[in-house]
Design an enzyme around this catalytic site. Sequence first.
Site, short mmCIF file in Angstrom:
data_model
loop_
_atom_site.label_atom_id
_atom_site.label_comp_id
_atom_site.label_asym_id
_atom_site.label_seq_id
_atom_site.Cartn_x
_atom_site.Cartn_y
_atom_site.Cartn_z
N CYS A 1 3.38 2.13 -2.97
CA CYS A 1 3.99 2.92 -1.89
C CYS A 1 5.48 3.02 -2.10
CB CYS A 1 3.73 2.27 -0.54
SG CYS A 1 2.03 1.79 -0.35
N THR B 1 -5.71 0.40 6.16
CA THR B 1 -4.69 0.79 7.14
C THR B 1 -5.34 1.03 8.50
OG1 THR B 1 -3.33 1.70 5.38
CG2 THR B 1 -2.82 2.44 7.61
N ASN C 1 -0.11 -8.10 -2.66
CA ASN C 1 -0.34 -6.99 -3.58
C ASN C 1 0.69 -6.88 -4.69
OD1 ASN C 1 0.85 -6.40 -0.92
ND2 ASN C 1 1.41 -4.45 -1.85
#
Length: 774
Positions: free
Chosen positions: A334, A71, A159
């Site tokens: 997430c 990130t 992902n």
Amino acid sequence: MEIYLDANATTPVLPQARDAALSVMADAFGNPSSIHGSGLKARARLDEVRATARRVLGAPGGRLVFTSGATEGIQTAVLSALTALRQRRDAGQPIPPRLLYGATEHKAVPEALKHWNALLGLGLEVVAIPVGLDGRHDLAWLREQVRSAGLVCTMAANNETGVISDLDGIAEVLRGSGALWLVDGVQALGKLPLQLGERAIDYAPFSGHKLYAPKGIGMLYVREGAPFTPLMAGGGQEGALRSGTENMAGIAALGAVLDALEQGSTFASLSQLVDRRQRLADALRDAFPEVVFNAPFDISLPTTLNVSVPGLAAKLLLDLFDAAGLRVSGGSACGASKAAPSYVLQAMGLPAWRAASAVRLSFGAADADATLDEACRRVRACGESLRATCQMPSPNDTPQAPDLLTRFSVDGACCYVVADVGSRRCVIVDPLPELTGTLTQWLRCRGLTLAAVLDTHSHGDHASSAQALRDAVPELLAEDARQGQVDPLGWPSGAEVIALGAYRLSRLEVPGHTEDSTAYLLHAGGELVATFVGDTVMPGALGRSDFPQSAPAAFASSLKTLERNVGLGGLLLPGHDYDDRFATTLAVECEAQPLLDGVLKGRLSAEAFAIEKGVLERDLAPTEYQTMACGARVACARSAERVELDVAGLQALLGEGADPKPVLVDVREAYEARLSPNEALGPEAVPLSALINALPRWRALPADTPVVFFCRSGNRSAQAARALRRLGHARAWSLAGGLALWPEGSASLAAGARSNPNAGTTTGVPIAFDAIAI
Ligand code: PLP
């Protein structure tokens, strides 16, 4: 033993990486900026790791900066590219109007683009590059748009799906365009030969914890000549590209992983990984014959499988796998706590049901082969568990007996099955279109005769699916339940009652919500068990009566009729239950709803009631589920109320001499409990779908008896505890964090729990009390 199949979310730390980090912390703890011996040793290790990383990434040139993770690397890359664009604009040069990113990119990329675009005052258009059904970027689209792009972001591998981007194809399209190119390499590290130096990639961020290093360490590759603006200014570390004292423990650990990658013995080879994926895919096909794979194998990382199973929600599969000790995830980590459909699969254009029910299994290249065998065995056991509990078709001719009442719910709408084990007859109340397949399966598996499919009213928010259900199981339909023999709500013509063995169902007209609103009363002998009230009275609301088919003037007298027939304390099962309260009573609702209280206690005339209700409904908004609100909610869920009890609290309740002993209730579904019988903590297993059967029993317990619910994570047990509290039993609790946080290896607990001699039928399996350890 838990088997971790969520390597795309994060990985454990390799033993050699742990050792390297520990040794840096314990011995070689110097600051690489110091010029004494300790510092020089740290600097030497730092340089070594960077050199190894360059070899692994095929990046002899350019800059390689250690960061805290991907990130940060993404922010730095985006800031660098956008600052360069702004400088050009400030110098009076024209700049391309757009920033492009792949539609399936990790959220860190589009969010960083929007963030820095706004912060730098660029005002560029941030546009997603569409992807095809196979998950790959639409290169024709990109070719058309590339001239308008200042920066193009395309991940190397996804992902959620493992889909590998066509980097060479993208490079071809970008050639000569002048656009900067960011490639998120997180999921590709160690799995694909990136050869960064041979490609025109300007920025490539990486994250250590996706490849067996700890969290908090990452790298950013920046091509020689690509614009760079530091995100962090300060002491000038990392050649002033990234200030802040280096995370030497993380860097050393990452170095150990990179060493292992170079040496090649720790990680399985590509062909071994492909073989493992095949074995896992075979196990999934055996377990769930209708499984679909959401990404083509030939262009995906062999370590990622993204699957959907028709009729099985992601939540169900996650709970099921978790009970088998398989840690998998729904979509990306997430987003996993939200029940939102996967934006990645949506972007690929997969059907809504696949995007909403997808589950990801991702294993690590350092996993032992035997671990994968055990994972396959458990996946097959998951399939067997679903078959044994009638969630999937089963050749087994002795399926588990159903509870008297089973509740299904879809976005707050409730459907009930009333089944009598003795006579094998059942009735379905308020079928929902989304459940036709599930109910068909459920009924067929158990071979139940369908005595009636009833609606409590002609619904405003969805068409009745009663006929579709009757059509789906003609062989199970009782003679008098067939079309032509029933009235519009499904009641057998001319019948006074519907008999289900020892149970009887009668009906009561309660016009108001609609003109045809009807309540169904379930009796056992002379006793009223429960009443299906549809949307006449819901937890926290009365059904709205502003539809064209409503009968607002009749509502007040229907409520009184209901009270006369079911009493203030009779259990009401609603047609909608937006806040997971499961059941209610008129007494409970009178406390929450002044209008209801007013009309039942005689303070409000029928006319005054109708007027006040009309006022309440004037601007009725749709519910959070975007269905039509079925009632004005005057009392919202008290979800803020804490019902959680931690392990110490439970130990205190169970402790020596504690009186009265608590009742411990496992609310996981039967298909979960079958997979982990040793996890059972208490004498009762009442799945949430059958909770309504046991509510009267728990309500009848002495007020000081604690009832402690538990499940996998504490969510479902909190619902159960809140529902019971709302029905008046104040000492209802939920084990905080559920079995996931349950400490292993301490003394047995269950002996302390109170066994409930009156426990009714539940779909739970017998529970081994003595197998419990805390
Ligand atoms: N990019 C991809 C493809 C990822 O999978 C992840 C993590 O899930 C990230 C970026 C963000 O990585 P981190 O959270 O380590 O900064």
